[in-house]
Design an enzyme around this catalytic site. Sequence first.
Site, PDB file in Angstrom:
ATOM      1  CD  GLU A 175      -2.649   1.263   2.733  1.00 49.78           C
ATOM      2  OE1 GLU A 175      -3.313   2.246   2.703  1.00 49.78           O
ATOM      3  OE2 GLU A 175      -2.405   0.849   3.739  1.00 49.78           O
ATOM      4  CD  GLU A 211      -7.517   3.080   5.966  1.00 49.54           C
ATOM      5  OE1 GLU A 211      -6.805   2.368   6.417  1.00 49.54           O
ATOM      6  OE2 GLU A 211      -7.414   4.019   5.032  1.00 49.54           O
TER       7      GLU A 211
END
Length: 283
Positions: free
Chosen positions: A146, A240
Amino acid sequence: MKLGIHAYAWCSEWSDATIGLIDRTAGLELDFIEIPLMTLDRFDPAAVKKRLADAGLDAVTSTVLLRGTDITSPDADVRANGIAYLKDCVRATAAMGLTSFSGVVYAEHVKETNDRPTAREWELAAEGLREAAKIGQEYGVLIGLEPVNRYESNLINTCEQALALKRMIGEPNIRLHLDTYHMNIEEKSFYGATKAAGGDLIHYHLCENDRGIPGTGLVDWNSIFKALGELDYRGYAALESFVDTTDNMKTWVWRQLAPDGDTLVREGVAYIRGLMRKYGLQS
């Protein structure tokens, strides 16, 4: 596309006490919950696996490396701790019956440095992740890299850099995990970065530029979903957004970004589902 929610929308850490969030997520008719592995010693993977099965819910896992687990550290003991931790995360993921583990797994999250990363740090990141990837292959677990913004890592900030590290690692189960919050700072194009990830994309964090409710800020959601639609993306994508600060990682939630976690989830999910319908990505 599988639409889910990060557990941090409601809690500041994952533990046996938060296992009921699985049922809450299932009640929202979402496809999965994202389980953070920052506190591996505070939950029972077998119990999570059973609760997921009972709820008919899927899940993914994620984490970040902290100071004592930086696999790019000049200290060999710290690197060994980091590799051992990543392997434990892979095993915990598999013990929950899951196959996708991702996050800031290549270097310390929010490392204190004023220097650009060295070639040696890139090599150490690749070496450490190569070991973790081999364990992942034994357990059938994919590992997603990520990219995060410049204030949270000096190593991997863009999709292009994540692809470069993936090539250095050279293992077949290394994939990519993009995050719109970080892309808003580091990428030239939401569309271009998403398309560049292509078939390596296994997870996507759907975050507004302030981590508030998707659709209320500056993120170019139509460009993102246009790219996902063209890729016919069928992987995981999670809202998120954090509702609180945590003791186990930095979230920097200094103000109320939504009235409460339930409002954030309800309104964010409705907005994202509208985009999924528009671009042919219904789960």
